[in-house]
Design a protein around this motif. Structure first.
Motif, PDB file in Angstrom:
ATOM      1  N   GLY A 222      14.572 -30.858 -92.571  1.00 39.68           N
ATOM      2  CA  GLY A 222      14.382 -31.897 -91.258  1.00 39.68           C
ATOM      3  C   GLY A 222      15.599 -32.574 -90.868  1.00 39.68           C
ATOM      4  O   GLY A 222      15.471 -33.465 -89.702  1.00 39.68           O
ATOM      5  N   LYS A 223      16.750 -32.404 -91.552  1.00 40.57           N
ATOM      6  CA  LYS A 223      18.026 -33.108 -91.272  1.00 40.57           C
ATOM      7  C   LYS A 223      17.774 -34.720 -90.978  1.00 40.57           C
ATOM      8  O   LYS A 223      17.860 -35.114 -89.909  1.00 40.57           O
ATOM      9  N   ARG A 224      17.174 -35.285 -91.932  1.00 38.62           N
ATOM     10  CA  ARG A 224      16.724 -36.706 -92.121  1.00 38.62           C
ATOM     11  C   ARG A 224      16.771 -37.214 -93.314  1.00 38.62           C
ATOM     12  O   ARG A 224      16.692 -36.602 -94.312  1.00 38.62           O
ATOM     13  N   ILE A 225      16.825 -38.597 -93.221  1.00 42.21           N
ATOM     14  CA  ILE A 225      16.937 -39.446 -94.689  1.00 42.21           C
ATOM     15  C   ILE A 225      15.845 -40.307 -94.682  1.00 42.21           C
ATOM     16  O   ILE A 225      15.539 -40.992 -93.617  1.00 42.21           O
ATOM     17  N   VAL A 226      15.135 -40.139 -95.672  1.00 42.72           N
ATOM     18  CA  VAL A 226      13.693 -40.567 -95.911  1.00 42.72           C
ATOM     19  C   VAL A 226      14.028 -41.770 -96.854  1.00 42.72           C
ATOM     20  O   VAL A 226      14.599 -41.365 -97.973  1.00 42.72           O
ATOM     21  N   PHE A 227      13.247 -43.054 -96.950  1.00 43.05           N
ATOM     22  CA  PHE A 227      13.383 -44.039 -97.502  1.00 43.05           C
ATOM     23  C   PHE A 227      12.115 -44.915 -97.656  1.00 43.05           C
ATOM     24  O   PHE A 227      11.207 -44.973 -96.668  1.00 43.05           O
ATOM     25  N   ASP A 228      12.078 -45.510 -98.658  1.00 45.64           N
ATOM     26  CA  ASP A 228      10.766 -46.528 -98.801  1.00 45.64           C
ATOM     27  C   ASP A 228      10.955 -47.643 -97.747  1.00 45.64           C
ATOM     28  O   ASP A 228      12.091 -48.274 -97.815  1.00 45.64           O
ATOM     29  N   HIS A 229       9.656 -48.212 -97.455  1.00 44.26           N
ATOM     30  CA  HIS A 229       9.767 -49.283 -96.562  1.00 44.26           C
ATOM     31  C   HIS A 229       9.611 -50.328 -97.657  1.00 44.26           C
ATOM     32  O   HIS A 229       8.731 -50.481 -98.248  1.00 44.26           O
ATOM     33  N   LEU A 230      10.451 -51.343 -97.443  1.00 46.52           N
ATOM     34  CA  LEU A 230      10.386 -52.569 -98.339  1.00 46.52           C
ATOM     35  C   LEU A 230       9.933 -53.802 -97.733  1.00 46.52           C
ATOM     36  O   LEU A 230      10.393 -54.166 -96.616  1.00 46.52           O
ATOM     37  N   VAL A 231       9.227 -54.425 -98.478  1.00 47.95           N
ATOM     38  CA  VAL A 231       8.601 -55.889 -98.138  1.00 47.95           C
ATOM     39  C   VAL A 231       8.892 -56.897 -99.303  1.00 47.95           C
ATOM     40  O   VAL A 231       8.775 -56.499-100.420  1.00 47.95           O
ATOM     41  N   PRO A 232       8.766 -58.092 -98.956  1.00 45.26           N
ATOM     42  CA  PRO A 232       8.672 -59.252-100.150  1.00 45.26           C
ATOM     43  C   PRO A 232       7.380 -59.092-100.781  1.00 45.26           C
ATOM     44  O   PRO A 232       6.416 -58.871-100.031  1.00 45.26           O
ATOM     45  N   SER A 233       7.309 -59.581-102.051  1.00 43.32           N
ATOM     46  CA  SER A 233       5.944 -59.457-102.788  1.00 43.32           C
ATOM     47  C   SER A 233       5.157 -60.687-102.104  1.00 43.32           C
ATOM     48  O   SER A 233       3.795 -60.531-102.360  1.00 43.32           O
ATOM     49  N   GLU A 234       5.660 -61.650-101.500  1.00 40.08           N
ATOM     50  CA  GLU A 234       4.706 -62.718-100.840  1.00 40.08           C
ATOM     51  C   GLU A 234       5.653 -63.248 -99.729  1.00 40.08           C
ATOM     52  O   GLU A 234       7.003 -62.979 -99.679  1.00 40.08           O
ATOM     53  N   PRO A 235       4.858 -63.471 -98.669  1.00 42.76           N
ATOM     54  CA  PRO A 235       5.580 -63.962 -97.473  1.00 42.76           C
ATOM     55  C   PRO A 235       6.690 -64.962 -97.574  1.00 42.76           C
ATOM     56  O   PRO A 235       7.575 -65.191 -96.955  1.00 42.76           O
ATOM     57  N   ILE A 236       6.536 -65.773 -98.425  1.00 41.05           N
ATOM     58  CA  ILE A 236       7.528 -66.940 -98.836  1.00 41.05           C
ATOM     59  C   ILE A 236       8.884 -66.512 -99.041  1.00 41.05           C
ATOM     60  O   ILE A 236       9.971 -67.336 -99.045  1.00 41.05           O
ATOM     61  N   TYR A 237       8.958 -65.348 -99.774  1.00 42.88           N
ATOM     62  CA  TYR A 237      10.082 -64.743-100.259  1.00 42.88           C
ATOM     63  C   TYR A 237      10.952 -63.963 -99.265  1.00 42.88           C
ATOM     64  O   TYR A 237      11.771 -62.978 -99.426  1.00 42.88           O
ATOM     65  N   ASN A 238      10.454 -64.067 -97.883  1.00 39.99           N
ATOM     66  CA  ASN A 238      11.252 -63.323 -96.666  1.00 39.99           C
ATOM     67  C   ASN A 238      12.716 -63.516 -96.833  1.00 39.99           C
ATOM     68  O   ASN A 238      13.164 -64.714 -96.971  1.00 39.99           O
ATOM     69  N   LYS A 239      13.470 -62.315 -96.987  1.00 38.84           N
ATOM     70  CA  LYS A 239      14.830 -62.438 -97.036  1.00 38.84           C
ATOM     71  C   LYS A 239      15.432 -62.703 -98.301  1.00 38.84           C
ATOM     72  O   LYS A 239      16.553 -62.920 -98.464  1.00 38.84           O
ATOM     73  N   ILE A 240      14.764 -63.032 -99.376  1.00 34.39           N
ATOM     74  CA  ILE A 240      14.924 -63.241-100.637  1.00 34.39           C
ATOM     75  C   ILE A 240      14.721 -61.830-101.516  1.00 34.39           C
ATOM     76  O   ILE A 240      13.809 -61.409-101.963  1.00 34.39           O
ATOM     77  N   TYR A 241      15.750 -60.924-101.312  1.00 35.33           N
ATOM     78  CA  TYR A 241      15.825 -59.564-101.539  1.00 35.33           C
ATOM     79  C   TYR A 241      15.413 -59.103-103.057  1.00 35.33           C
ATOM     80  O   TYR A 241      15.121 -58.182-103.448  1.00 35.33           O
ATOM     81  N   SER A 242      15.598 -60.170-104.034  1.00 30.14           N
ATOM     82  CA  SER A 242      15.562 -59.965-105.471  1.00 30.14           C
ATOM     83  C   SER A 242      13.713 -59.860-105.431  1.00 30.14           C
ATOM     84  O   SER A 242      13.160 -59.625-106.522  1.00 30.14           O
ATOM     85  N   TYR A 243      12.975 -60.133-104.352  1.00 26.12           N
ATOM     86  CA  TYR A 243      11.662 -60.020-104.492  1.00 26.12           C
ATOM     87  C   TYR A 243      11.107 -58.975-103.577  1.00 26.12           C
ATOM     88  O   TYR A 243       9.740 -58.850-103.429  1.00 26.12           O
ATOM     89  N   TYR A 244      12.029 -58.233-103.231  1.00 26.79           N
ATOM     90  CA  TYR A 244      11.597 -56.804-102.368  1.00 26.79           C
ATOM     91  C   TYR A 244      11.005 -55.703-103.168  1.00 26.79           C
ATOM     92  O   TYR A 244      11.660 -55.616-104.158  1.00 26.79           O
TER      93      TYR A 244
END
Length: 272
Positions: A222-244
């Motif tokens: 398919g000439k594409r790069i596929v990857f997991d969608h990442l989210v924080p374990s809890e909303p309070i950890y938004n942009k704290i990537y060690s919790y993603y």
């Protein structure tokens, strides 16, 4: 008579020419021993010195055209990736440091043409880091990663490297790295061909918890790069990537006219 004398001289000189060429197999064994020393060392400064020695020894042997197709099977602790067009080969390795971060080493071979092979050392001016998405990065200021895939994009004549990097004890990352080569055959990281949600990035980085397992793969069909969608374990950890970590949905970059366009929430079951 003159031809006979010239031929005899060439025969006598041949061992001298051969002696000057590095024996790849012998060099490989010497480098393998250096990697064993790197693995067993417990001193950060010593590890850096050994890694630099590996770079120097490998830099020398990679100058020969024969080295491009040489397997280097004895080098168990190094990643070797050849691009799908057979013109680029990337060598990368890492070593753990006392503070739970990593040191890296790397070189790139590039077949500029049929006769010229350019070898570039990936040098680190500072400690390994998670690369930002908004700037070009020269080979002399490399961030450190292990690359496991190299794809040539004919429209635009550049390459995409997929890589993994260990940031620290808390987080790690994967990266989509577009690389092009200048007129001298030297690589530059971060060609602006990645377009998520209307933006244009130099590279795409997925940073996540070091305890998570994240997929980032290229699909040839398919000439594409596929990857997991990442989210924080809890909303309070938004942009704290060690919790993603992955949420078990998938996104992709699809190649269209030389650019990588993001498509969210793809259905892998229907695509297989």
């Amino acid at each position: 008579m003159k031809k006979t004398i010239i031929a005899s001289l060439l025969i006598l000189m041949f061992p001298l020419f051969s002696f000057g060429q590095p024996n790849i197999a012998e060099k490989e064994q010497a480098i393998a021993l250096l990697f064993e020393s790197l693995k067993s060392s417990e001193d950060d400064s010593e590890k850096q010195t050994i890694s630099q020695k590996i770079e120097s020894e490998l830099m020398e042997v990679l100058q020969s055209q024969e080295s491009f197709s040489y397997a280097f099977d004895s080098l168990k602790y190094i990643g070797k990736v050849t691009s799908d067009d057979g013109k680029v080969r990337v060598y990368t390795w890492l070593y753990p440091l006392y503070d739970k971060t990593f040191g890296y080493g790397g070189l790139i071979q590039y077949k500029k043409n049929k006769k010229e092979l350019v070898v570039t050392r990936l040098s680190m001016k500072r400690k390994a880091r998670v690369p930002g998405a908004g700037q070009r990065i020269p080979a002399g200021d490399w961030y450190g990663a292990l690359y496991y895939k190299a794809v040539h994009v004919s429209k635009g004549n550049y390459y995409v490297l997929l890589g993994w990097g260990g940031n620290n004890a808390a987080s790690t990352f994967k990266v989509i790295e577009p690389v092009d080569f200048d007129g001298k055959g030297k690589p530059n990281f971060g060609k602006t061909v990645i377009k998520p949600k209307g933006r244009t990035l130099h590279r795409f980085v997925l940073e996540y918890s070091s305890e998570a397992k994240v997929n980032l793969n290229y699909e040839t069909k398919g000439k594409r790069i596929v990857f997991d969608h990442l989210v924080p374990s809890e909303p309070i950890y938004n942009k704290i990537y060690s919790y993603y970590g992955p949420d078990f949905t998938y996104d992709a970059f699809e190649l269209k006219k030389g650019k990588w366009i993001m498509v969210e929430n793809i259905d892998l079951k229907n695509d297989n």
